[in-house]
Every structure is written in C-alpha cells, then in structure tokens.
Design an enzyme around this catalytic site. Structure first.
Site, PDB file in Angstrom:
ATOM      1  N   GLY A  96       0.232  -4.709  10.418  1.00 32.03           N
ATOM      2  CA  GLY A  96       1.484  -4.439   9.737  1.00 32.03           C
ATOM      3  C   GLY A  96       1.625  -2.955   9.468  1.00 32.03           C
ATOM      4  N   CYS A 121      -0.610   0.654   6.339  1.00 30.20           N
ATOM      5  CA  CYS A 121      -0.975  -0.273   7.421  1.00 30.20           C
ATOM      6  C   CYS A 121      -1.928  -1.336   6.894  1.00 30.20           C
ATOM      7  CB  CYS A 121      -1.663   0.462   8.574  1.00 30.20           C
ATOM      8  SG  CYS A 121      -0.644   1.660   9.435  1.00 30.20           S
ATOM      9  N   ASP A 122      -1.910  -2.477   7.545  1.00 23.42           N
ATOM     10  CA  ASP A 122      -2.897  -3.509   7.258  1.00 23.42           C
ATOM     11  C   ASP A 122      -3.146  -4.314   8.530  1.00 23.42           C
ATOM     12  OD1 ASP A 122      -4.365  -4.958   4.871  1.00 23.42           O
ATOM     13  OD2 ASP A 122      -3.600  -6.525   6.208  1.00 23.42           O
ATOM     14  N   SER A 123      -4.412  -4.517   8.843  1.00 26.68           N
ATOM     15  CA  SER A 123      -4.783  -5.232  10.071  1.00 26.68           C
ATOM     16  C   SER A 123      -5.581  -6.485   9.744  1.00 26.68           C
ATOM     17  CB  SER A 123      -5.621  -4.340  10.989  1.00 26.68           C
ATOM     18  OG  SER A 123      -4.891  -3.214  11.414  1.00 26.68           O
ATOM     19  N   LYS A 181       0.825  -1.204   0.000  1.00 18.13           N
ATOM     20  CA  LYS A 181       0.000   0.000   0.000  1.00 18.13           C
ATOM     21  C   LYS A 181       0.865   1.262   0.000  1.00 18.13           C
ATOM     22  CE  LYS A 181      -3.784  -2.273   2.487  1.00 18.13           C
ATOM     23  NZ  LYS A 181      -4.564  -2.343   3.751  1.00 18.13           N
TER      24      LYS A 181
END
Length: 211
Positions: free
Chosen positions: A114, A77-79, A57
């Site tokens: 992340g 970010c990635d959750s 991203k």
C-alpha cells in the site's frame, strides 16, 4: 523546494529511493499497525488493509514535521504477503518465519504494498493519493540447511512475508511477475503516478535537480 518525507524506518525503501535519485527526509511513524487493522470495517479487502496502514503512517508523520510542512510530500507504505487468502506481515520470531516458509516454499504468493502520498503546503494537507501495487512472487524450495542458515541471519524476521528480494532471501525467489521495486517495499512506477496526482513531478525531487 518540495521535499519528500519517507514515513518508514525501512532501509530497503530508503535504498530504493536513493538509488532512484531521491534523498528523502526519514521520519518514522508511531502507528500501532494492529490497532489500525482491527479498526477497519469487516470485509475490508487485503488491498484496502495495506493502503489504510500506509495512509495511517503518512498522516501520523504529517503531524510531526513542521520544519518541512511549508512544501513537502509525505510517502507512507505498508507491505504484506497474501498467502492462501491471509495477509502476513513480519514474523518477528524464528518459529513463525520457519512456519511461513514451510507454507510458501515451492509456491506462489502476492506481495501487496500500500502507498499513500500526502501533499503539504503551509502545514495543511492539500492533496492525497493512495493505491496498492501487487506483485506475484514465485518461491524456490530451500533445502533444510539453507533455510536454517537463512533464518539464523535474522533477516527474514523483520520483513513482510519473511523474505527479501534485494538481500539474502533473493537466493530463494525463482521469479516475480510485476514490479521488483514494489516487492522491495516501494513501487517506483506507482509512486510516480501518485506524485503526479498531487501535483509533483518526480524529476522535481531528484537530487541533481536541486543541486
């Protein structure tokens, strides 16, 4: 003046940063998350997956912001929620949200987020730092009518793990072990360290420091 660019459409992440004194520029990536995850080597850890998605991203947005590329940091970010060894993202449908709550009600799971920070100067990436934060979430057992009402709001359909900590879902979280901002979607303690790794002190980004 260094600007922070948030590579996310998440209003929760934006809210965390604004409350913490930063007014980021928001640019939403066009990354196909399923394609990125599918291209990763077999055996990539859950933590590695969310970091790879966050990095994808950030890199995608890095190619689309020439007006800030002279001096900025991009944060991706990635959750996902790790339940029984399986990563769960956004459920998207009421049926999937209900099934996930059936599996996690009264139990604990790990919310993995992340983070990737890219430092850009004159259009070039001159620094990169990435890491995953993990927080254990202990879920309550909502009554059937409570779960029906929660799913009907639509809130759990578009959030990782089908719950929020800072919204209506907070009523159904007994406690957490770890960083609450990370559960919301962007961990401030981790982000501060990653910014330092690319040469940016967090106080440089506070709105009062630019006034």
């Amino acid at each position: 003046m260094t600007r922070l660019v948030l590579a996310s459409a998440s209003p929760a992440r934006l809210g965390v940063l604004r409350t913490a004194g930063i007014d980021p520029v928001v640019r939403v990536s066009g990354v196909d998350e399923d394609a990125v995850a599918a291209a990763l080597p077999a055996g990539t850890s859950p933590e590695g997956i969310v970091v790879a998605l966050a990095r994808a991203k950030a890199l995608d947005v890095a190619a689309t912001i020439p007006e800030f590329a002279d001096d900025c940091v991009i944060v991706g970010c990635d959750s996902m929620l790790l339940v029984d060894g399986q990563l769960q993202g956004k459920p998207h449908t009421p049926e999937v949200a209900r099934a996930r709550w059936k599996g996690m009600a009264g139990r604990s799971a790990d919310l993995l987020t992340g983070h990737c920070v890219l430092r850009l100067r004159d259009g070039e990436i001159v620094g990169e730092a990435a890491e995953c934060s993990g927080t254990t979430v202990h879920f309550a057992e909502p009554a059937p009518d409570e779960l029906d009402a929660y799913i009907a709001t639509g809130e759990p359909l578009q959030v990782a793990g089908a719950f929020t900590l800072d919204g209506l879902g907070g009523w159904f979280v007994d406690r957490i072990d770890g960083d609450p901002s990370s559960v919301i979607g962007i961990g401030l303690p981790l982000l501060r360290g990653l910014l330092e790794d690319v040469g940016v002190g967090v106080t440089q980004l506070w709105r009062d420091a630019r006034a």
